[in-house]
Design a protein around this motif. Structure first.
Motif, short mmCIF file in Angstrom:
data_model
loop_
_atom_site.label_atom_id
_atom_site.label_comp_id
_atom_site.label_asym_id
_atom_site.label_seq_id
_atom_site.Cartn_x
_atom_site.Cartn_y
_atom_site.Cartn_z
N ASN A 29 -19.75 4.21 48.43
CA ASN A 29 -19.48 2.89 47.85
C ASN A 29 -20.81 2.26 47.45
OD1 ASN A 29 -18.78 0.24 47.24
ND2 ASN A 29 -17.16 0.19 48.77
N CYS A 30 -21.10 2.29 46.16
CA CYS A 30 -22.39 1.81 45.67
C CYS A 30 -22.53 0.30 45.77
CB CYS A 30 -22.59 2.25 44.21
SG CYS A 30 -22.59 4.04 43.98
N LEU A 64 -28.81 2.17 50.33
CA LEU A 64 -28.08 3.07 49.44
C LEU A 64 -28.93 4.29 49.09
CD1 LEU A 64 -25.58 3.67 47.74
CD2 LEU A 64 -26.57 2.30 45.91
N GLU A 65 -30.23 4.08 48.90
CA GLU A 65 -31.13 5.19 48.58
C GLU A 65 -31.18 6.20 49.72
OE1 GLU A 65 -35.56 5.80 46.59
OE2 GLU A 65 -34.97 3.86 47.43
N SER A 66 -31.33 5.71 50.96
CA SER A 66 -31.37 6.62 52.10
C SER A 66 -30.02 7.28 52.32
CB SER A 66 -31.83 5.88 53.35
OG SER A 66 -30.89 4.88 53.73
N GLU A 67 -28.92 6.54 52.05
CA GLU A 67 -27.58 7.09 52.22
C GLU A 67 -27.29 8.18 51.20
OE1 GLU A 67 -23.89 7.18 54.28
OE2 GLU A 67 -25.77 6.15 54.74
N ARG A 87 -26.17 -5.91 31.59
CA ARG A 87 -26.13 -5.75 33.05
C ARG A 87 -26.03 -4.28 33.48
NH1 ARG A 87 -22.89 -10.54 32.42
NH2 ARG A 87 -21.02 -9.25 32.18
N PHE A 88 -25.83 -3.39 32.51
CA PHE A 88 -25.73 -1.96 32.84
C PHE A 88 -26.50 -1.19 31.78
CE2 PHE A 88 -23.74 2.18 33.58
CZ PHE A 88 -23.62 2.18 34.96
N ARG A 89 -27.28 -0.22 32.23
CA ARG A 89 -28.12 0.56 31.32
C ARG A 89 -27.26 1.37 30.35
NH1 ARG A 89 -33.70 1.88 33.12
NH2 ARG A 89 -33.49 3.60 31.64
N GLN A 90 -27.65 1.31 29.08
CA GLN A 90 -26.89 2.04 28.06
C GLN A 90 -27.02 3.54 28.26
OE1 GLN A 90 -28.19 1.74 23.88
NE2 GLN A 90 -26.08 1.20 23.38
N ASP A 91 -28.23 4.02 28.60
CA ASP A 91 -28.42 5.46 28.77
C ASP A 91 -27.64 5.99 29.98
OD1 ASP A 91 -30.04 4.03 30.46
OD2 ASP A 91 -31.92 5.00 29.88
N LEU A 92 -27.55 5.19 31.03
CA LEU A 92 -26.76 5.61 32.19
C LEU A 92 -25.27 5.61 31.85
CD1 LEU A 92 -26.52 6.40 35.15
CD2 LEU A 92 -26.61 3.97 35.75
N PHE A 93 -24.84 4.64 31.06
CA PHE A 93 -23.44 4.59 30.63
C PHE A 93 -23.07 5.86 29.88
CE2 PHE A 93 -20.45 3.37 27.16
CZ PHE A 93 -19.32 3.21 27.94
N TYR A 94 -23.95 6.32 28.98
CA TYR A 94 -23.65 7.53 28.23
C TYR A 94 -23.63 8.77 29.13
CZ TYR A 94 -24.31 4.78 23.97
OH TYR A 94 -24.17 3.85 22.99
N ASP A 137 -21.72 -2.06 40.13
CA ASP A 137 -22.41 -3.06 40.95
C ASP A 137 -23.84 -2.67 41.27
OD1 ASP A 137 -20.13 -4.61 41.01
OD2 ASP A 137 -19.37 -3.71 42.85
N LEU A 138 -24.32 -1.54 40.75
CA LEU A 138 -25.68 -1.10 41.04
C LEU A 138 -26.71 -2.04 40.42
CD1 LEU A 138 -25.48 2.76 40.45
CD2 LEU A 138 -25.75 1.61 42.64
N SER A 139 -27.83 -2.21 41.10
CA SER A 139 -28.92 -3.01 40.55
C SER A 139 -29.59 -2.25 39.41
CB SER A 139 -29.95 -3.32 41.64
OG SER A 139 -30.61 -2.12 42.02
N ALA A 140 -30.35 -2.97 38.58
CA ALA A 140 -31.05 -2.34 37.45
C ALA A 140 -32.03 -1.28 37.94
CB ALA A 140 -31.76 -3.40 36.63
N ALA A 141 -32.72 -1.56 39.06
CA ALA A 141 -33.71 -0.61 39.59
C ALA A 141 -33.04 0.68 40.05
CB ALA A 141 -34.47 -1.25 40.75
#
Length: 366
Positions: A134-135, A143-146, A230-237, A181-185
């Motif tokens: 669950n992000c 979340l990174e360690s999980e 609010r969401f990266r275009q490259d990640l969306f693709y 719901d993920l942060s930009a980073a």
């Protein structure tokens, strides 16, 4: 089994019993009921064989508990009569077999994780793990360690290596739930994982190859989130390779009677209760409610009713108060002549569908 490999016939031919042969039967409502078959020879006092005995034991409750523990759900566990869901079910085998990244969009409570598990269980990776993350429930560091795991000494109290969810899902499928719901980073970090299929644990010095299939799920419209920045275009693709849009329950209300029956059956199996069904008036109340919590809310309503119902049919008095004491369907529509006509028409259609067990014969009668 009965046609090709009858256990009782084998017992009579070989002279020995067969214990715990598993199969299923289909009842008149087209439900698959798992059973265990046991056979034995029937002998008289002199030991002469008189015939054979075959016993069927209903394993529905055991099967339901096994699903609860293992989380292994299939397409058959998702019931629907809507055209939108029929199209999803039609293409699901191709989607599952492709190995491509899948994006599931739908409101909270529509059953996105159930669909993700069905995709995994239909895929060539079915024998490998299915892992859900669950992000939206964890801050970036946790979340990174999980997700990626960590090496001993990466931070205080990290006394030994811990594998992340990506490592645990090796060879199988990972569900990134609520990816919107993920942060930009963290979106930037995840993009690298999806591009290169590698990740680095916290405190690690070498990247690890990840042989996993990724399924992403969200209750947001990611295309709109991209437009809003609010969401990266490259990640969306990257995640939007194959997209399945799960319609909310209020858009497919024809499923409500069937879902209610499925939940009643499930409660009967898990609790050992004997609820026989749900009355027509209670179904009407359920049909005229809009379910902001979607299927999960309907399941909770049915569980509430099953707890309060002593047996027999579920009545209106067993429903939660907001359904039991709310305005009538006619009042909700304003009470004018057109509203009365629409309400009466809806009631007639429901009655004919129920009388015909939701078979296509209802269309002929209507």
């Amino acid at each position: 089994m009965c046609e090709r490999d009858c256990a009782l016939r084998r017992t009579m031919a070989q002279g020995r019993p067969f214990v715990d042969t598993t199969t299923y039967i289909v009842d008149r409502r087209k439900r698959r009921i798992p059973v265990v078959v046991c056979t034995a020879l029937l002998k008289d006092e002199a030991g002469q064989v008189l015939g054979g005995v075959e016993i069927f034991r209903d394993m529905s409750q055991v099967e339901e508990l096994r699903k609860e523990l293992e989380g292994r759900y299939h397409v058959g566990d998702m019931v629907s009569r809507s055209a939108a869901m029929a199209e999803i079910f039609r293409i699901l085998p191709q989607v599952a077999g492709s190995g491509s990244t899948v994006l599931i969009q739908g409101e909270t409570g529509t059953g996105k994780e159930l669909l993700a598990r069905a995709i995994h269980n239909l895929s060539p990776r079915r024998k490998k793990p299915f892992v859900a993350v669950n992000c939206g429930a964890l801050p970036d560091f946790l979340l990174e360690s999980e997700l990626f795991g960590y090496r001993a000494g990466a931070f205080t109290d990290a006394v030994k290596d811990k594998p992340g969810r990506l490592a645990l899902a090796e060879g199988g499928t990972i569900l990134l739930d609520e990816i919107g719901d993920l942060s930009a980073a963290f979106q930037a970090r995840l993009l690298r994982v999806l591009q290169e299929r590698t990740f680095m644990p916290l405190g690690g010095t070498r990247s690890i190859k990840a042989d996993v299939r990724v399924i992403a799920a969200t209750n947001k419209d990611l295309a709109s989130e991209v437009e809003a920045g609010r969401f990266r275009q490259d990640l969306f693709y990257r995640v939007n390779v194959l997209r399945l849009d799960f319609p909310p329950l209020w858009e497919r209300k024809e499923n409500i009677p069937m879902l209610a029956e499925r939940f009643i059956d499930r409660m009967n199996r898990l609790r050992g209760s004997a609820i026989t069904g749900i009355c027509r008036e209670a179904v009407s109340r359920l049909m005229f409610y809009n379910y902001p919590g979607n299927i999960r809310e309907l399941e909770n309503i049915i569980e509430h009713a099953c707890v309060l119902c002593p047996g027999g049919q579920l009545e209106i008095t067993c429903l939660p108060e907001h359904l039991r004491t709310g305005p009538s369907p006619v009042a909700e529509r304003g009470g004018d002549a057109q509203a009365l006509l629409e309400s009466a028409e809806t009631r007639v259609i429901l009655e004919v569908l129920e009388c015909n067990r939701f078979n296509r014969a209802a269309a002929r009668e209507l």
